[in-house]
Scaffold this active site. Structure first.
Site, mmCIF file in Angstrom:
data_model
loop_
_atom_site.group_PDB
_atom_site.id
_atom_site.type_symbol
_atom_site.label_atom_id
_atom_site.label_comp_id
_atom_site.label_asym_id
_atom_site.label_seq_id
_atom_site.Cartn_x
_atom_site.Cartn_y
_atom_site.Cartn_z
ATOM 1 N N HIS A 73 3.954 0.382 -5.034
ATOM 2 C CA HIS A 73 3.741 -0.743 -5.938
ATOM 3 C C HIS A 73 2.715 -0.387 -7.015
ATOM 4 O O HIS A 73 1.675 0.193 -6.724
ATOM 5 C CB HIS A 73 3.167 -1.939 -5.172
ATOM 6 C CG HIS A 73 4.132 -2.684 -4.324
ATOM 7 N ND1 HIS A 73 4.649 -2.169 -3.155
ATOM 8 C CD2 HIS A 73 4.654 -3.934 -4.460
ATOM 9 C CE1 HIS A 73 5.457 -3.080 -2.606
ATOM 10 N NE2 HIS A 73 5.474 -4.149 -3.385
ATOM 11 N N ASN A 103 -0.928 6.675 -1.213
ATOM 12 C CA ASN A 103 -0.537 5.270 -1.272
ATOM 13 C C ASN A 103 -1.165 4.446 -0.151
ATOM 14 O O ASN A 103 -1.648 3.330 -0.382
ATOM 15 C CB ASN A 103 0.988 5.172 -1.202
ATOM 16 C CG ASN A 103 1.499 3.760 -1.326
ATOM 17 O OD1 ASN A 103 0.969 2.953 -2.068
ATOM 18 N ND2 ASN A 103 2.557 3.457 -0.580
#
Length: 227
Positions: A73, A103
């Site tokens: 994201h 991440n």
């Protein structure tokens, strides 16, 4: 291409050539953060291609399968304040191929630090996106893999900005970052994120730590300041 989330949580500047966002930008407020905390609901994954784009313009779920990269994201789901705004963040036009170690560890800690900052300051603007340096690789010859990730924070109250810059790799290098100015980020990416805003001060950014999370995540706490 400019893409806006249907429920107003963020907007993206999207590249149909690279098939990733050049950045996603959010206006994060203390009210949004408090609403997210009060929800106390587990994340509901709803990854999907962006049906506003053609197949040739967009990433598909198949592009990421068995690639070794997360669907990372840019505007985080944890910045959302209700089910609709969370659902909006899971569209692939808001995602880049992101190294899992980066991440799930350092990048997640940076996101948490920024949310704490938004809650403390009341209102900030956040740009998150990829950096491409050197030879760019592609997932299935379609989706560009960035060499780094940036997160630029602009605090209008302080008239100041600064950006985290991370390596998009696994291992110890994926846990390193440096802080740069908005001018340096523009030089690196070729994008003027704050046009018309002059004489910005250098914003003091918080050190990302696992303890920055409002909800504890199962991640390793260690990272190194550097690049």
């Amino acid at each position: 291409m400019e893409l806006c989330a249907p429920h107003g949580g963020f907007a993206s500047e999207y590249s149909p050539v690279l098939r990733v966002p050049l950045y996603s930008v959010e206006h994060i407020t203390a009210e949004h953060i408090v609403k997210h905390q009060k929800r106390q609901q587990k994340r509901i994954d709803s990854f999907r291609p962006d049906d506003r784009l053609t197949h040739d313009q967009r990433a598909e779920l198949e592009d990421f399968r068995r690639s070794g990269f997360d669907r990372g994201h840019m505007a985080p789901d944890a910045d959302s304040w209700d089910e609709e705004s969370e659902y909006d963040t899971f569209v692939l036009s808001n995602m880049v191929p992101q190294a899992p170690d980066n991440n799930r560890e350092l990048h997640a800690h940076i996101e948490g630090a920024v949310r704490h900052m938004a809650k403390r300051e009341g209102s900030i603007y956040v740009f998150t996106g990829p950096v491409f340096q050197g030879d760019t690789s592609y997932l299935h010859r379609r989706v560009a893999v960035p060499s780094g990730i940036f997160k630029l924070i602009y605090d209008p109250k302080r008239h100041a900005a600064a950006a985290y810059l991370e390596n998009n790799v696994n291992g110890p290098q994926g846990q390193t970052y440096k802080v740069i100015s908005s001018v340096e980020l523009t030089q690196l990416t070729g994008i003027d994120f704050l046009p018309g805003i002059k004489n910005l001060g250098m914003l003091d950014l918080p050190v990302p730590r696992e303890s920055n999370h409002f909800v504890r995540h199962s991640t390793k706490p260690n990272h190194f300041f550097g690049f």
